[in-house]
Write an enzyme that holds these catalytic residues in place. Sequence first.
Site, PDB file in Angstrom:
ATOM      1  N   LEU A   1      35.641  42.627  46.442  1.00  0.00           N
ATOM      2  CA  LEU A   1      34.695  41.564  46.114  1.00  0.00           C
ATOM      3  C   LEU A   1      34.383  40.695  47.323  1.00  0.00           C
ATOM      4  O   LEU A   1      33.226  40.320  47.549  1.00  0.00           O
ATOM      5  CB  LEU A   1      35.255  40.712  44.975  1.00  0.00           C
ATOM      6  CG  LEU A   1      34.389  39.530  44.539  1.00  0.00           C
ATOM      7  CD1 LEU A   1      33.003  39.991  44.097  1.00  0.00           C
ATOM      8  CD2 LEU A   1      35.075  38.751  43.414  1.00  0.00           C
TER       9      LEU A   1
ATOM     10  N   ILE B   1      47.260  32.769  51.360  1.00  0.00           N
ATOM     11  CA  ILE B   1      47.065  31.586  50.517  1.00  0.00           C
ATOM     12  C   ILE B   1      48.358  31.084  49.894  1.00  0.00           C
ATOM     13  O   ILE B   1      48.374  30.009  49.291  1.00  0.00           O
ATOM     14  CB  ILE B   1      46.010  31.834  49.418  1.00  0.00           C
ATOM     15  CG1 ILE B   1      46.464  32.921  48.434  1.00  0.00           C
ATOM     16  CG2 ILE B   1      44.658  32.170  50.024  1.00  0.00           C
ATOM     17  CD1 ILE B   1      45.575  33.021  47.198  1.00  0.00           C
TER      18      ILE B   1
ATOM     19  N   THR C   1      46.095  42.356  42.356  1.00  0.00           N
ATOM     20  CA  THR C   1      45.368  43.043  41.291  1.00  0.00           C
ATOM     21  C   THR C   1      46.015  44.351  40.829  1.00  0.00           C
ATOM     22  O   THR C   1      45.428  45.069  40.026  1.00  0.00           O
ATOM     23  CB  THR C   1      43.921  43.337  41.736  1.00  0.00           C
ATOM     24  OG1 THR C   1      43.954  44.117  42.932  1.00  0.00           O
ATOM     25  CG2 THR C   1      43.162  42.046  41.998  1.00  0.00           C
TER      26      THR C   1
ATOM     27  N   THR D   1      40.044  36.777  35.376  1.00  0.00           N
ATOM     28  CA  THR D   1      39.978  38.092  34.733  1.00  0.00           C
ATOM     29  C   THR D   1      39.961  38.034  33.215  1.00  0.00           C
ATOM     30  O   THR D   1      40.422  37.057  32.603  1.00  0.00           O
ATOM     31  CB  THR D   1      41.198  38.926  35.182  1.00  0.00           C
ATOM     32  OG1 THR D   1      41.225  40.172  34.482  1.00  0.00           O
ATOM     33  CG2 THR D   1      42.497  38.203  34.870  1.00  0.00           C
ATOM     34  N   ASP D   2      39.469  39.101  32.608  1.00  0.00           N
ATOM     35  CA  ASP D   2      39.515  39.260  31.155  1.00  0.00           C
ATOM     36  C   ASP D   2      40.946  39.401  30.635  1.00  0.00           C
ATOM     37  O   ASP D   2      41.200  39.191  29.446  1.00  0.00           O
ATOM     38  CB  ASP D   2      38.700  40.487  30.745  1.00  0.00           C
ATOM     39  CG  ASP D   2      39.154  41.769  31.439  1.00  0.00           C
ATOM     40  OD1 ASP D   2      39.416  41.719  32.665  1.00  0.00           O
ATOM     41  OD2 ASP D   2      39.246  42.820  30.785  1.00  0.00           O
TER      42      ASP D   2
ATOM     43  N   TYR E   1      50.266  40.602  34.922  1.00  0.00           N
ATOM     44  CA  TYR E   1      49.041  40.297  35.662  1.00  0.00           C
ATOM     45  C   TYR E   1      48.246  39.210  34.953  1.00  0.00           C
ATOM     46  O   TYR E   1      47.832  38.213  35.566  1.00  0.00           O
ATOM     47  CB  TYR E   1      48.212  41.570  35.812  1.00  0.00           C
ATOM     48  CG  TYR E   1      46.821  41.345  36.351  1.00  0.00           C
ATOM     49  CD1 TYR E   1      46.630  40.914  37.665  1.00  0.00           C
ATOM     50  CD2 TYR E   1      45.700  41.563  35.557  1.00  0.00           C
ATOM     51  CE1 TYR E   1      45.350  40.713  38.167  1.00  0.00           C
ATOM     52  CE2 TYR E   1      44.421  41.363  36.043  1.00  0.00           C
ATOM     53  CZ  TYR E   1      44.246  40.933  37.350  1.00  0.00           C
ATOM     54  OH  TYR E   1      42.984  40.720  37.839  1.00  0.00           O
TER      55      TYR E   1
ATOM     56  N   LYS F   1      47.427  35.360  36.320  1.00  0.00           N
ATOM     57  CA  LYS F   1      46.045  34.924  36.513  1.00  0.00           C
ATOM     58  C   LYS F   1      45.743  33.684  35.669  1.00  0.00           C
ATOM     59  O   LYS F   1      45.037  32.764  36.120  1.00  0.00           O
ATOM     60  CB  LYS F   1      45.076  36.051  36.180  1.00  0.00           C
ATOM     61  CG  LYS F   1      45.090  37.211  37.160  1.00  0.00           C
ATOM     62  CD  LYS F   1      44.653  36.810  38.559  1.00  0.00           C
ATOM     63  CE  LYS F   1      43.171  36.533  38.647  1.00  0.00           C
ATOM     64  NZ  LYS F   1      42.734  36.234  40.042  1.00  0.00           N
TER      65      LYS F   1
ATOM     66  N   TRP G   1      36.421  44.652  34.809  1.00  0.00           N
ATOM     67  CA  TRP G   1      36.068  46.051  35.095  1.00  0.00           C
ATOM     68  C   TRP G   1      35.209  46.154  36.375  1.00  0.00           C
ATOM     69  O   TRP G   1      34.155  46.780  36.390  1.00  0.00           O
ATOM     70  CB  TRP G   1      35.339  46.665  33.901  1.00  0.00           C
ATOM     71  CG  TRP G   1      36.166  46.849  32.674  1.00  0.00           C
ATOM     72  CD1 TRP G   1      37.251  46.123  32.285  1.00  0.00           C
ATOM     73  CD2 TRP G   1      35.967  47.824  31.636  1.00  0.00           C
ATOM     74  NE1 TRP G   1      37.728  46.564  31.075  1.00  0.00           N
ATOM     75  CE2 TRP G   1      36.973  47.616  30.654  1.00  0.00           C
ATOM     76  CE3 TRP G   1      35.036  48.841  31.429  1.00  0.00           C
ATOM     77  CZ2 TRP G   1      37.080  48.382  29.504  1.00  0.00           C
ATOM     78  CZ3 TRP G   1      35.126  49.612  30.278  1.00  0.00           C
ATOM     79  CH2 TRP G   1      36.146  49.394  29.330  1.00  0.00           C
TER      80      TRP G   1
END
Length: 297
Positions: free
Chosen positions: A14, A38, A71, A110-111, A134, A138, A159
């Site tokens: 991304l 970070i 991820t 994220t979803d 995960y 998040k 996705w």
Amino acid sequence: MALALLVPGGRGQLGRDVVAAAPVDGLVHAPSSVELDITDARVVSDAVAAFAANARDAGLRPVVVNCAAYTAVDAAEADEERALAVNATGPGLLAEHCRAHDVPLLHVSTDYVFPGDAARPYEPSDETGPRSAYGRTKLAGERRVVEAWDRSWVVRTAWVYGAHGPNFVKTMARLAGERETLTVVDDQVGSPTWSLDLARGLVALAGSVAAGGSPARVLHATGGGETTWCGFARAVFAELGLDPERVRPCATEDFPRPAPRPAYSVLSGKSWEEAGLPPLRPWQEALSVAVATKAVP
């Protein structure tokens, strides 16, 4: 006034597309996760301070777009401490130092923060309930960002695939050349999202908040529509000129993984549109363009 963007995780899938989508009249600094760790408070402090000063000296509006993340969904089940550091501690540090220098922060989530048992697309206000390490890390990151700085925004997506790094579309294309038939899960539903479309959306949001806009603090941005992983795989085959019937459906229980996957994780785009931001195109259209322009696989 033009934008200056600091993009932690700028060498990832991304992050590289955010760089590609950034306005040419601005400034972009997109360090890798090695160059800008970070999870290191001193490194984050120095990076944000220097970025803010350089941007303002150049007459630009600074915004941080955090694309750094752990991820590896399955690996996180056995490495939750590291996932928490990258997905929660790090974003929290970014938010604290963005607050110190009055720099807006956009943080990608994220979803997987949802339990995946809904019967309609999730709204940002819906109750969360992650079922994987995960997802838990998040969600912790979202909370730290929002609590630390009132000019921070969380953008949930799902996705994601693109030109850089491993992803589902590339995997399907590779396996198509190795196997006569494939078996892909057909009882998990979501919205495929081309990373370049998402990146363009993030840049649009950056411009809005830098100009003083104040959309809702948590937004959803995915490709339009929904499908299953099997449906997505068949669409990839079709775009590559291959027989989609080579992809056979199976149930989640037939393909066990260390981390549980949401059965339904479609995210509503209503919040994104209400913020005045351009909706991401339907997933089928995006996939067709991505393949036709050889952006993937």
